[in-house]
Design a protein around this motif. Structure first.
Motif, PDB file in Angstrom:
ATOM      1  N   ALA A  42       0.814  -1.220   0.000  1.00 42.27           N
ATOM      2  CA  ALA A  42       0.000   0.000   0.000  1.00 42.27           C
ATOM      3  C   ALA A  42       0.844   1.265   0.000  1.00 42.27           C
ATOM      4  CB  ALA A  42      -0.932  -0.004   1.208  1.00 42.27           C
ATOM      5  N   ALA A  43       1.957   1.267   0.730  1.00 43.83           N
ATOM      6  CA  ALA A  43       2.819   2.458   0.824  1.00 43.83           C
ATOM      7  C   ALA A  43       4.258   1.992   0.960  1.00 43.83           C
ATOM      8  CB  ALA A  43       2.405   3.324   2.014  1.00 43.83           C
ATOM      9  N   PRO A  44       5.216   2.803   0.533  1.00 39.93           N
ATOM     10  CA  PRO A  44       6.629   2.395   0.569  1.00 39.93           C
ATOM     11  C   PRO A  44       7.237   2.518   1.970  1.00 39.93           C
ATOM     12  CG  PRO A  44       6.466   4.586  -0.337  1.00 39.93           C
ATOM     13  CD  PRO A  44       5.053   4.127  -0.121  1.00 39.93           C
ATOM     14  N   VAL A  45       6.582   1.932   2.949  1.00 37.39           N
ATOM     15  CA  VAL A  45       7.080   1.942   4.326  1.00 37.39           C
ATOM     16  C   VAL A  45       6.978   0.526   4.884  1.00 37.39           C
ATOM     17  CG1 VAL A  45       6.437   4.348   4.763  1.00 37.39           C
ATOM     18  CG2 VAL A  45       4.809   2.521   5.272  1.00 37.39           C
ATOM     19  N   ALA A  46       7.732   0.297   5.930  1.00 39.46           N
ATOM     20  CA  ALA A  46       7.699  -1.009   6.583  1.00 39.46           C
ATOM     21  C   ALA A  46       7.911  -0.821   8.076  1.00 39.46           C
ATOM     22  CB  ALA A  46       8.761  -1.938   6.010  1.00 39.46           C
ATOM     23  N   THR A  47       7.388  -1.764   8.840  1.00 37.71           N
ATOM     24  CA  THR A  47       7.620  -1.801  10.278  1.00 37.71           C
ATOM     25  C   THR A  47       8.423  -3.034  10.623  1.00 37.71           C
ATOM     26  OG1 THR A  47       5.606  -0.585  10.857  1.00 37.71           O
ATOM     27  CG2 THR A  47       6.533  -2.020  12.549  1.00 37.71           C
ATOM     28  N   VAL A  48       9.490  -2.830  11.368  1.00 38.89           N
ATOM     29  CA  VAL A  48      10.272  -3.918  11.944  1.00 38.89           C
ATOM     30  C   VAL A  48      10.017  -3.887  13.443  1.00 38.89           C
ATOM     31  CG1 VAL A  48      12.583  -4.801  12.427  1.00 38.89           C
ATOM     32  CG2 VAL A  48      12.050  -3.843  10.175  1.00 38.89           C
ATOM     33  N   MET A  49       9.557  -5.004  13.994  1.00 36.87           N
ATOM     34  CA  MET A  49       9.324  -5.077  15.435  1.00 36.87           C
ATOM     35  C   MET A  49       9.875  -6.396  15.946  1.00 36.87           C
ATOM     36  SD  MET A  49       5.776  -4.734  17.658  1.00 36.87           S
ATOM     37  CE  MET A  49       5.580  -2.997  17.227  1.00 36.87           C
ATOM     38  N   ILE A  50      10.686  -6.313  16.969  1.00 39.49           N
ATOM     39  CA  ILE A  50      11.187  -7.532  17.597  1.00 39.49           C
ATOM     40  C   ILE A  50      10.594  -7.624  18.995  1.00 39.49           C
ATOM     41  CG2 ILE A  50      13.345  -6.477  18.444  1.00 39.49           C
ATOM     42  CD1 ILE A  50      14.626  -9.292  17.714  1.00 39.49           C
ATOM     43  N   THR A  51       9.972  -8.753  19.275  1.00 37.01           N
ATOM     44  CA  THR A  51       9.309  -8.996  20.549  1.00 37.01           C
ATOM     45  C   THR A  51      10.086 -10.052  21.309  1.00 37.01           C
ATOM     46  OG1 THR A  51       7.154  -8.546  19.531  1.00 37.01           O
ATOM     47  CG2 THR A  51       7.152  -9.677  21.662  1.00 37.01           C
ATOM     48  N   ALA A 209      12.741 -14.787  20.868  1.00 32.56           N
ATOM     49  CA  ALA A 209      12.300 -13.562  20.200  1.00 32.56           C
ATOM     50  C   ALA A 209      11.513 -13.895  18.939  1.00 32.56           C
ATOM     51  CB  ALA A 209      13.500 -12.688  19.842  1.00 32.56           C
ATOM     52  N   THR A 210      10.642 -12.955  18.575  1.00 33.02           N
ATOM     53  CA  THR A 210       9.944 -13.006  17.291  1.00 33.02           C
ATOM     54  C   THR A 210      10.194 -11.696  16.567  1.00 33.02           C
ATOM     55  OG1 THR A 210       8.197 -14.474  18.092  1.00 33.02           O
ATOM     56  CG2 THR A 210       7.703 -13.166  16.136  1.00 33.02           C
ATOM     57  N   LEU A 211      10.670 -11.794  15.328  1.00 32.87           N
ATOM     58  CA  LEU A 211      10.933 -10.627  14.493  1.00 32.87           C
ATOM     59  C   LEU A 211       9.798 -10.503  13.481  1.00 32.87           C
ATOM     60  CD1 LEU A 211      12.931  -8.364  13.570  1.00 32.87           C
ATOM     61  CD2 LEU A 211      13.886 -10.065  11.997  1.00 32.87           C
ATOM     62  N   SER A 212       9.037  -9.398  13.550  1.00 31.63           N
ATOM     63  CA  SER A 212       7.937  -9.158  12.617  1.00 31.63           C
ATOM     64  C   SER A 212       8.355  -8.095  11.607  1.00 31.63           C
ATOM     65  CB  SER A 212       6.683  -8.690  13.367  1.00 31.63           C
ATOM     66  OG  SER A 212       6.279  -9.648  14.329  1.00 31.63           O
ATOM     67  N   VAL A 213       8.109  -8.364  10.338  1.00 28.66           N
ATOM     68  CA  VAL A 213       8.363  -7.392   9.273  1.00 28.66           C
ATOM     69  C   VAL A 213       7.071  -7.255   8.479  1.00 28.66           C
ATOM     70  CG1 VAL A 213       9.781  -6.746   7.297  1.00 28.66           C
ATOM     71  CG2 VAL A 213      10.779  -8.113   9.157  1.00 28.66           C
ATOM     72  N   ILE A 214       6.530  -6.049   8.462  1.00 24.99           N
ATOM     73  CA  ILE A 214       5.217  -5.800   7.868  1.00 24.99           C
ATOM     74  C   ILE A 214       5.302  -4.558   7.003  1.00 24.99           C
ATOM     75  CG2 ILE A 214       2.784  -5.299   8.372  1.00 24.99           C
ATOM     76  CD1 ILE A 214       3.320  -6.697  11.104  1.00 24.99           C
TER      77      ILE A 214
END
Length: 440
Positions: A42-51, A209-214
């Motif tokens: 949808a847009a040229p951005v991404a979220t990286v979140m490590i839990t 840990a869980t690494l999420s890339v969205i």
């Protein structure tokens, strides 16, 4: 954009675990790092979140607040990313337009970057570097201790937060949900670099840990980068301590009162509730919505519309271990705590005795599903919801929430009201404001 399945089939370092609602879970073959991928163009951005699966629940007495203190120190840097080199984590990420932060809660800690997709690689480098490379410099700890103590004092001076913490502390006597996430003041004041290093070395490993890339990213290139930066980090050398303490059965109402300077009185009524994956927690979500959400809710009609409370809200916590379901009300001037308490308990009793109407349940379910859908508007919002599901024990809780709520019936709501909202499982907290040194 290639499919995750196609990219992974050709990748030697990850196994696919599951795919639900467009999210694919993978596991790094050598170190156990879990990866969640959700490509969105949808847009040229991404979220990286490590839990990381560590929160205040994992802290021993004398070391409360360690998770939160470590969260602060993770931004102080590593040998590579440090202010002495002009490469502090905040400055490095903010130079490329990233939004960056972290949060600590009962069951988890998370670190995230929302940034232009072209800089996704940089976020992965930083998260991998500080997974095992944080410095924990004594001078940095000393300065950050002052920051955290100021944060602690601000929270203690905020009536709603102080009451919330007091109720949880009274409701839990044995389980570590008893202590606040920020910790007790004496533990913040006495934590040492060696103590924090031991905590870090216990929990901060890829297999915890869980690494999420969205967002917008190329799947194969992202998997390559994740392996490049995280692949050489070993699994934890030994198992971390499990939380085995179970809260004993509560056998009578508990009450706590806070008297201090303030403007409005507040009331919190809480009951012990099951863990995040219990079907009863779904029904308790619907129950609190029937009670507190919107102008058609029971307590809005009986309290807010009558001018007795300025605000009210309710929640059924979804935690790894059994938590609390509660209602929180801020009183208007001239309204007594007894008055509001009796109205809330009366509505709960009516739900337990007569049950809700079909219309109430349908409206509550629609509201919960709409709120959940609004929470998926953007890569960061999705990552945040996934973060809480991971903390509770399984990321798929996020993907299946609407389906679970759909199954709740009026009989379920009546049953959980009668089962959980009982006097012997109740903890009631009152904030009574003092004006000029006297109780209002």
């Amino acid at each position: 954009m290639e499919t995750i399945e196609a990219a992974t089939d050709a990748h030697p370092f990850f196994d696919i675990e599951d795919t639900v609602a467009g999210i694919t879970a993978l596991r790094h073959k050598s170190n156990g790092l879990q990866v969640l991928l959700l490509p969105e163009a949808a847009a040229p951005v991404a979220t990286v979140m490590i839990t990381y699966r560590v929160g205040s629940r994992n802290e021993a007495l004398g070391h409360t607040g360690a998770t939160h203190f470590l969260e602060h120190m993770m931004f102080k840097g590593t040998e590579r990313f440090h202010k002495k080199h002009g490469t502090s984590i905040f400055n490095t990420l903010q130079r490329v337009g990233a939004q960056v932060n972290a949060t600590t809660w009962l069951d988890r800690t998370n670190y995230f970057e929302l940034l232009p997709s072209e800089h996704l690689d940089l976020a992965l480098q930083i998260e991998a570097d500080r997974m095992r490379g944080v410095l924990l410099d004594p001078d940095d700890m000393a300065s950050e201790r002052t920051v955290i103590l100021n944060e602690f004092d601000r929270g203690e001076n905020e009536p709603l937060q102080a009451l919330y913490h007091a109720v949880w502390a009274a409701a839990y006597q044995a389980h570590p949900y008893h202590h606040p996430t920020i910790g007790w003041r004496s533990d913040i004041e006495t934590v040492t670099p060696e103590g924090l290093r031991h905590f870090y070395d216990t929990y901060y490993w890829p297999n915890n840990a869980t690494l999420s890339v969205i967002g917008q990213f190329e799947v194969e290139a992202t998997l390559d980068a994740i392996h490049k930066y995280f692949g050489a980090i070993p699994m934890a050398p030994e198992a971390w301590p499990e939380v085995t303490t179970q809260e004993p059965l509560q056998q009578g109402e508990r009450r706590v009162t806070i008297r201090r300077a303030g403007q409005l009185g507040s009331l919190m009524i809480a009951f012990k509730s099951p863990d995040a994956f219990s079907l009863d927690t779904d029904a308790l979500d619907v129950l609190t919505t029937i009670l507190t959400e919107g102008k058609s809710s029971r307590l809005y009609r009986s309290l807010t519309a009558q001018g007795k409370v300025a605000a009210l809200f309710g929640d059924a916590s979804r935690l790894r271990d059994p938590g609390l379901v509660y209602v929180f009300a801020m009183l208007t001037p001239g309204t007594t705590h007894d008055e509001v308490e009796q109205v809330i308990l009366g509505e709960l009793q009516r739900l337990a005795t007569d049950g809700p109407t079909e219309a109430e349940v349908a409206r509550a379910k629609n509201g919960l599903k709409a709120e959940e859908a609004f929470g998926r508007d953007g890569s960061y919002q999705i990552a945040s919801q996934l973060n809480e599901a991971i903390a509770a024990g399984d990321w798929r809780l996020y993907a299946k929430y609407r389906e679970r709520i759909d199954r709740v019936t009026p009989a379920d709501v009546q049953r959980v009201a009668a089962t959980y909202c009982i006097e012997d499982a109740r903890t009631t907290g009152r904030f009574i404001p003092k004006v000029n040194g006297y109780d209002e």
